[in-house]
Design a protein around this motif. Structure first.
Motif, short mmCIF file in Angstrom:
data_model
loop_
_atom_site.label_atom_id
_atom_site.label_comp_id
_atom_site.label_asym_id
_atom_site.label_seq_id
_atom_site.Cartn_x
_atom_site.Cartn_y
_atom_site.Cartn_z
N ALA A 43 16.84 -18.32 -4.25
CA ALA A 43 17.05 -17.92 -5.64
C ALA A 43 17.30 -16.42 -5.72
O ALA A 43 16.46 -15.63 -5.30
N LEU A 44 18.45 -16.04 -6.26
CA LEU A 44 18.79 -14.63 -6.40
C LEU A 44 18.48 -14.16 -7.82
O LEU A 44 19.08 -14.64 -8.78
N ALA A 45 17.53 -13.27 -7.94
CA ALA A 45 17.18 -12.63 -9.22
C ALA A 45 16.89 -13.63 -10.34
O ALA A 45 17.46 -13.53 -11.43
N PRO A 46 16.01 -14.60 -10.11
CA PRO A 46 15.68 -15.54 -11.19
C PRO A 46 14.67 -14.93 -12.15
O PRO A 46 13.90 -14.04 -11.78
N PRO A 47 14.63 -15.41 -13.40
CA PRO A 47 13.52 -15.03 -14.28
C PRO A 47 12.28 -15.81 -13.90
O PRO A 47 12.38 -16.83 -13.19
N PRO A 48 11.09 -15.39 -14.32
CA PRO A 48 9.90 -16.22 -14.11
C PRO A 48 10.07 -17.55 -14.84
O PRO A 48 10.47 -17.56 -16.00
N VAL A 49 9.80 -18.67 -14.17
CA VAL A 49 10.13 -19.97 -14.79
C VAL A 49 8.97 -20.96 -14.84
O VAL A 49 9.04 -21.94 -15.58
N TYR A 50 7.89 -20.73 -14.09
CA TYR A 50 6.89 -21.79 -13.96
C TYR A 50 5.48 -21.21 -13.89
O TYR A 50 5.26 -20.14 -13.31
N ARG A 51 4.56 -21.94 -14.50
CA ARG A 51 3.13 -21.58 -14.44
C ARG A 51 2.35 -22.83 -14.10
O ARG A 51 2.27 -23.77 -14.89
N SER A 52 1.81 -22.87 -12.89
CA SER A 52 1.09 -24.05 -12.41
C SER A 52 -0.39 -23.94 -12.75
O SER A 52 -0.96 -22.85 -12.75
N SER A 53 -1.01 -25.08 -13.04
CA SER A 53 -2.45 -25.08 -13.31
C SER A 53 -3.25 -25.01 -12.02
O SER A 53 -4.46 -24.73 -12.04
N THR A 54 -2.58 -25.27 -10.88
CA THR A 54 -3.23 -25.16 -9.58
C THR A 54 -2.32 -24.36 -8.64
O THR A 54 -1.14 -24.15 -8.93
N GLU A 55 -2.86 -23.93 -7.54
CA GLU A 55 -2.07 -23.20 -6.55
C GLU A 55 -1.04 -24.12 -5.92
O GLU A 55 -1.37 -25.22 -5.43
N LEU A 56 0.21 -23.70 -5.91
CA LEU A 56 1.25 -24.51 -5.26
C LEU A 56 1.00 -24.56 -3.75
O LEU A 56 0.56 -23.56 -3.17
N PRO A 57 1.26 -25.69 -3.10
CA PRO A 57 1.06 -25.78 -1.65
C PRO A 57 1.88 -24.72 -0.92
O PRO A 57 2.98 -24.35 -1.35
N ASP A 58 1.36 -24.24 0.20
CA ASP A 58 2.08 -23.22 0.99
C ASP A 58 3.46 -23.71 1.39
O ASP A 58 4.43 -22.94 1.41
N LYS A 59 3.57 -25.00 1.71
CA LYS A 59 4.86 -25.55 2.13
C LYS A 59 5.90 -25.40 1.03
O LYS A 59 7.07 -25.10 1.29
#
Length: 469
Positions: free
Chosen positions: A323-339
């Motif tokens: 992703a080149l220069a994206p805006p902030p798009v997501y807020r997860s309620s939990t930590e996203l997996p490292d993978k």
């Protein structure tokens, strides 16, 4: 080492001498139009020591006093004359690109009034408040640059350089390709073969039914099925689109407009995508885009790997996102997996504006501007701070500004985040160094520094390195 080369329209600010001469002419015009002379207000101006501040003091003293008793001879109020004079000062002191950036953010602030964030007039000219905020941010960034640790700097293998360069160019070539009239023209613009094109969506629709433009194709050299999503041509459209509420998405919340676009693309491309992966065993799926296209690509990645659409691809299919220069798009309620985070590579250049654009960030900017305006600092003091003609009184004002801006934070809108690993190509002492950075650096503050205007003009994404692979 990797570099971004940005093609920018040449724009050189006037020299201080030219600025002073322009302001002197402006002052004469104001004086003539409101029918007063210097001596009538007992203002002495020593031409031998003429400065920009001197000119501005003179103009505001004349216009401010005259506004109480005089009417412009043409029938226009002195307030109107002063307003036009301020516009001319803005043209003298700010480049065209900077003015466009400020106008864009100003339009966002107007839109925020629908959320009832103190929809009142500013006491100081808005462009001066923007300029003061920029001055403070520049001071802070210089201080931080002196203390940057080297452990965040990132190096790349030759094959990684080759892959990022190639995919990055696909993300940008899709802009021009979307205007091509034939399949041959699309392939030529994308630098691929006609037979490698698997699906295109470059249709123009009504705003209500709008689906982002995209192309699906294969790259045998990278052993990849690539989905490249076009962003928007206009920075104003970017700002307009990001000032949007979020909606539930997966286990958190995401930008409402981009979620809609991501799901539309999946609906259109899923059969072609599934068929391409089945017909090319061992190929991975790569999602890419620039600006809003990059944000959409990130959400498609999350939906294909974590959402209801995860059954589209055969089990074991590797999926990546650049992703080149994206805006902030997501807020997860939990930590996203490292993978998941490791598979989304986000590239941000210097002080780029778009990766910091969100409803929460623009609301935060509004709160800071309001807090700055509420300090009621005289306009002349603001100008003095801008051009670094600082007395002891202005030093106190500047410290008060820094303290106020640090404390001013909005709490009405939760901030969206960047869901992957960020590679920040930061300009430090005339060098551009790739660094790994945390999302919070970009998802809580908008910067108005040089480098935030680069998306107002054409961006040429070029990575220099040994293309050995």
């Amino acid at each position: 080492m990797l570099y971004f080369i940005i093609k920018k329209q040449n724009s050189v600010q006037s020299s201080e001498f030219d600025q002073m001469k322009s302001l002197e002419d402006l002052l004469k015009e104001v004086k003539t139009r409101i029918g007063v002379t210097r001596t009538s207000w007992q203002i002495k101006l020593d031409r031998a020591s003429l400065t920009i501040v001197g000119h501005l003091e003179y103009m505001f003293a004349i216009a401010g006093q005259a506004a109480k008793t005089f009417q412009d001879e043409t029938g226009e109020s002195v307030d109107f004359v002063l307003e036009k004079s301020l516009e001319k000062i803005k043209n003298i002191m700010f480049t065209k690109e900077m003015q466009e950036a400020l106008d864009t953010i100003s339009s966002s602030i107007e839109k925020l009034k629908q959320f009832d964030l103190e929809a009142k007039q500013y006491g100081s000219p808005l462009f001066l408040l923007f300029a003061i905020l920029k001055r403070v941010q520049a001071d802070i960034m210089r201080e931080q640059a002196e203390n940057l640790a080297d452990e965040n700097e990132t190096t790349f293998l030759p094959n990684q350089i080759f892959s990022m360069k190639r995919i990055g160019n696909y993300a940008l070539n899709v802009y021009d390709a979307s205007w091509a009239l034939t399949k041959h023209g699309i392939a030529k613009t994308m630098l691929i073969e006609e037979e490698d094109i698997l699906y295109t969506w470059f249709k123009d629709e009504s705003q209500e039914a709008h689906c982002p433009k995209f192309i699906l194709f294969k790259d045998d050299e990278l052993e990849s099925i690539i989905l490249s999503i076009r962003g928007t041509f206009s920075i104003k459209d970017v700002v307009t689109d990001v000032v949007c509420v979020d909606q539930p998405f997966l286990d958190g919340h995401a930008h409402k407009g981009l979620v809609k676009g991501a799901l539309q693309i999946i609906t259109l491309v899923q059969e072609s995508l599934k068929s391409a992966v089945q017909n090319h065993p061992g190929f991975k799926v790569v999602l890419t885009g620039h600006s809003l296209g990059a944000g959409t690509a990130e959400l498609i990645y999350l939906e294909l790997t974590l959402g209801a659409s995860s059954n589209i691809l055969p089990p074991g299919t590797k999926v990546e996102c650049l992703a080149l220069a994206p805006p902030p798009v997501y807020r997860s309620s939990t930590e996203l997996p490292d993978k998941v985070q490791d598979s989304i590579k986000i590239i941000i250049f210097n002080n780029d504006l778009v990766p910091r654009l969100s409803l929460g960030n623009i609301a935060n900017l509004l709160v800071k501007l309001r807090s700055l305006d509420d300090l009621n600092i005289p306009i002349i003091s603001l100008i003095s701070i801008l051009i670094n003609k600082i007395s002891k009184e202005e030093e106190e004002h500047l410290q008060g500004i820094r303290d106020t801006l640090e404390k001013a934070q909005q709490t009405q809108f939760p901030h969206l985040q960047h869901p992957g690993r960020i590679l920040h190509f930061k300009r430090i002492k005339q060098q551009i160094r790739p660094r790994s950075e945390d999302s919070s650096i970009f998802s809580t503050t908008i910067l108005l520094l040089e480098g935030s205007e680069n998306l107002l003009t054409t961006i040429d994404f070029t990575i220099h390195g040994k293309d050995n692979h």
